[in-house]
Design an enzyme around this catalytic site. Structure first.
Site, PDB file in Angstrom:
ATOM      1  N   TYR A 198      -2.149  -5.919  -6.904  1.00 27.04           N
ATOM      2  CA  TYR A 198      -3.515  -5.487  -6.577  1.00 27.04           C
ATOM      3  C   TYR A 198      -4.386  -5.907  -7.765  1.00 27.04           C
ATOM      4  O   TYR A 198      -4.174  -5.419  -8.880  1.00 27.04           O
ATOM      5  CB  TYR A 198      -3.581  -3.967  -6.429  1.00 27.04           C
ATOM      6  CG  TYR A 198      -2.890  -3.439  -5.196  1.00 27.04           C
ATOM      7  CD1 TYR A 198      -3.591  -3.275  -4.002  1.00 27.04           C
ATOM      8  CD2 TYR A 198      -1.538  -3.101  -5.216  1.00 27.04           C
ATOM      9  CE1 TYR A 198      -2.958  -2.788  -2.856  1.00 27.04           C
ATOM     10  CE2 TYR A 198      -0.907  -2.610  -4.071  1.00 27.04           C
ATOM     11  CZ  TYR A 198      -1.627  -2.458  -2.905  1.00 27.04           C
ATOM     12  OH  TYR A 198      -0.998  -1.975  -1.777  1.00 27.04           O
ATOM     13  N   PRO A 290      -7.478  -0.850   4.570  1.00 28.32           N
ATOM     14  CA  PRO A 290      -6.103  -1.320   4.377  1.00 28.32           C
ATOM     15  C   PRO A 290      -5.549  -1.184   2.954  1.00 28.32           C
ATOM     16  O   PRO A 290      -4.349  -1.343   2.766  1.00 28.32           O
ATOM     17  CB  PRO A 290      -6.167  -2.791   4.791  1.00 28.32           C
ATOM     18  CG  PRO A 290      -7.588  -3.178   4.622  1.00 28.32           C
ATOM     19  CD  PRO A 290      -8.395  -1.942   4.894  1.00 28.32           C
ATOM     20  N   TYR A 382       1.753   6.294  -2.505  1.00 30.97           N
ATOM     21  CA  TYR A 382       2.063   4.938  -2.055  1.00 30.97           C
ATOM     22  C   TYR A 382       3.412   4.888  -1.343  1.00 30.97           C
ATOM     23  O   TYR A 382       3.550   4.280  -0.285  1.00 30.97           O
ATOM     24  CB  TYR A 382       2.071   3.997  -3.265  1.00 30.97           C
ATOM     25  CG  TYR A 382       1.999   2.539  -2.894  1.00 30.97           C
ATOM     26  CD1 TYR A 382       0.783   1.945  -2.554  1.00 30.97           C
ATOM     27  CD2 TYR A 382       3.137   1.731  -2.890  1.00 30.97           C
ATOM     28  CE1 TYR A 382       0.707   0.606  -2.219  1.00 30.97           C
ATOM     29  CE2 TYR A 382       3.075   0.395  -2.552  1.00 30.97           C
ATOM     30  CZ  TYR A 382       1.848  -0.170  -2.217  1.00 30.97           C
ATOM     31  OH  TYR A 382       1.785  -1.495  -1.879  1.00 30.97           O
TER      32      TYR A 382
HETATM   33  C1  PHB Z   1       0.137  -6.567   3.306  1.00 36.81           C
HETATM   34  O1  PHB Z   1       1.209  -7.035   2.908  1.00 36.81           O
HETATM   35  O2  PHB Z   1      -0.417  -6.985   4.327  1.00 36.81           O
HETATM   36  C2  PHB Z   1      -0.507  -5.477   2.538  1.00 36.81           C
HETATM   37  C3  PHB Z   1       0.078  -5.029   1.361  1.00 36.81           C
HETATM   38  C4  PHB Z   1      -0.508  -4.007   0.659  1.00 36.81           C
HETATM   39  C5  PHB Z   1      -1.683  -3.445   1.110  1.00 36.81           C
HETATM   40  C6  PHB Z   1      -2.266  -3.889   2.275  1.00 36.81           C
HETATM   41  C7  PHB Z   1      -1.683  -4.906   2.987  1.00 36.81           C
HETATM   42  O3  PHB Z   1      -2.250  -2.458   0.401  1.00 36.81           O
END
Ligand code: PHB
Ligand code: APR
Length: 394
Positions: A198, A290, A382
């Site tokens: 991230y 997301p 998470y």
């Molecule tokens: C994904 O792999 O599509 C993905 C991973 C982490 C996220 C959102 C989407 O926080």
């Protein structure tokens, strides 16, 4: 046609509910407006909480997930061109599994059809009748022919744009929109790091994730009304290189783009999630942005509760579990809503150039990266809070 539970929508929520009901000997019919190919190829997030994986195992649909899912014991947060790894396993004793949501959907469809389950694709004009009476009905049109399902209960698993939420008169809706969207690509190239990254960058958020040892999933923060046509592949790669770059030698490998889409960002909660003989699960009742990948995990948690409550109704004549469904679901819904909002606001750049918001977000990230208790709070959310009330790990 007569069944016990009529389910509208063959996304992860509707299909998993049908599967969990079947394992308790409860009949259902799933009605889906789209065709099978469309549903199986819709690319969405791909991080499964520990409890989601357990639930899919209990449902008997985890063989391929166990063979192909990528178990991640950590995640990376990158800002100020430096990377901070959170060791999820050390912080919580759990990890997550990276496995595409459409793969979960494929596995569920295969399992339902193999077991003789009734899943109708291409069901148009789905309409719900008589949810206040003892025998609700769902009418629909398939291949030009009108048809009807008579059932004891109707479940709206029909996503955010479905028809079922609108039947809950007097509901309250809570909503937050965000001034950005995600442009996502699927690329045929090995992941550039074994774990998710991230990244917060002055140009905006970027995310490195994956689907398999050969396929990488990547996202960029863009404007909410962004035009995909303005993002040819080389522009996407150039921007990903900038935002995911660090001062520690990271290199992002590129490859052919297999899919490109834009995901809007919204938080939305509707309550109650039920009325008389109608119950909502998943995106029909709530949407999270997301960031943190909670959407499907939350849908799975709803479905567990509802499957248990319907099981209690049929096996033991219990009315209390169904009556308490919204209350039981809503604590987790709001926890996930807060977590997703928090991750989103901490990782995205204010498009209006709001210096105050940006500074708050940066200092919050710094706190997560430097405090074990903050890192633990993130990691607990998470990897997924336990399903039991109380949520205590110890
Ligand atoms: C994904 O792999 O599509 C993905 C991973 C982490 C996220 C959102 C989407 O926080
Ligand atoms: N009639 C029949 N089917 C419908 C109708 C309708 N009127 N409206 C919508 N549907 C179908 C959609 O085509 C879709 O396949 O309902 C399904 C809803 O599936 P999802 O949108 O996937 O929602 P849900 O199963 O709750 O998924 C929760 O998984 O798909 C992701 O983004 C979603 O992360 C979230 C999670």
């Amino acid at each position: 046609m007569r069944t016990q539970v009529g389910i509208i929508g063959a996304g992860p929520a509707g299909l998993l509910l049908s599967q969990l009901l079947a394992s308790q000997g409860i009949d259902s019919v799933v009605l889906e407006v789209r065709d099978r190919d469309y549903v199986e190829h819709r690319v969405r997030a791909g991080v499964l909480e520990h409890g989601t994986v357990q639930t899919l195992r209990e449902a008997g649909v985890a063989d391929r997930l166990d063979a192909e899912g990528l178990v991640h014991e950590g995640l990376n947060i990158r800002f100020g061109a430096r990377t901070h790894r959170l060791d999820l396993h050390d912080l919580t004793g759990r990890g997550v599994t990276v496995y595409g949501q459409q793969e979960v959907v494929k596995d569920l469809i295969a399992a339902r059809l193999t077991a003789g389950g009734d899943v109708r694709f291409g069901a148009a004009d789905v309409t719900v009748h008589d949810i206040g009476g003892p025998r609700p009905r769902i009418t629909f049109v398939q291949d030009g022919h009108p048809d009807e399902v008579r059932c004891d209960f109707v479940v709206g698993a029909d996503g955010f744009h479905g028809i079922c939420r609108g039947l809950i008169a007097g509901r309250t809706e809570f909503e937050r929109s965000y001034p950005y969207a995600w442009l996502g690509i699927l690329a045929r190239t090995p992941p550039s790091c074994p774990e998710v990254i991230y990244a917060r960058h002055p140009n905006g958020f970027a995310l490195h994730s994956m689907r398999s040892p050969q396929v990488t999933r990547l996202y960029l923060q863009v404007a909410p009304d962004e035009d995909l046509a303005a993002w040819p592949d080389d522009r996407v790669w150039a921007e990903l290189q900038v935002r995911l770059g660090d001062d520690e030698g990271f290199t992002l490998s590129e490859g052919p783009v297999l899919d490109k889409n834009i995901t809007p960002m919204r938080s939305f909660v509707a309550t109650p999630m039920q009325r008389e003989r109608l119950f909502l699960v998943g995106d029909a009742a709530h949407i999270v942005p997301p960031t943190g990948a909670k959407g499907m995990n939350l849908a799975v948690a709803d479905v567990r509760l509802l499957a248990h409550a319907l099981g209690g109704h049929y096996a033991a004549g219990r009315a209390d579990l169904l009556a308490g469904y919204t209350e039981a679901a809503s604590r987790r819904v709001w926890r996930a809503t807060h977590f997703s909002w928090w991750m989103t606001s901490m990782l995205h750049k204010s498009p209006e150039g709001d210096l105050f918001d940006d500074r708050l977000a940066e200092t919050q990230l710094d706190w997560v990266a430097s405090s074990r208790s903050m890192a633990t709070a993130l990691a607990e959310n998470y990897t997924g809070l336990p399903y039991e009330q109380g949520w205590s790990y110890r």
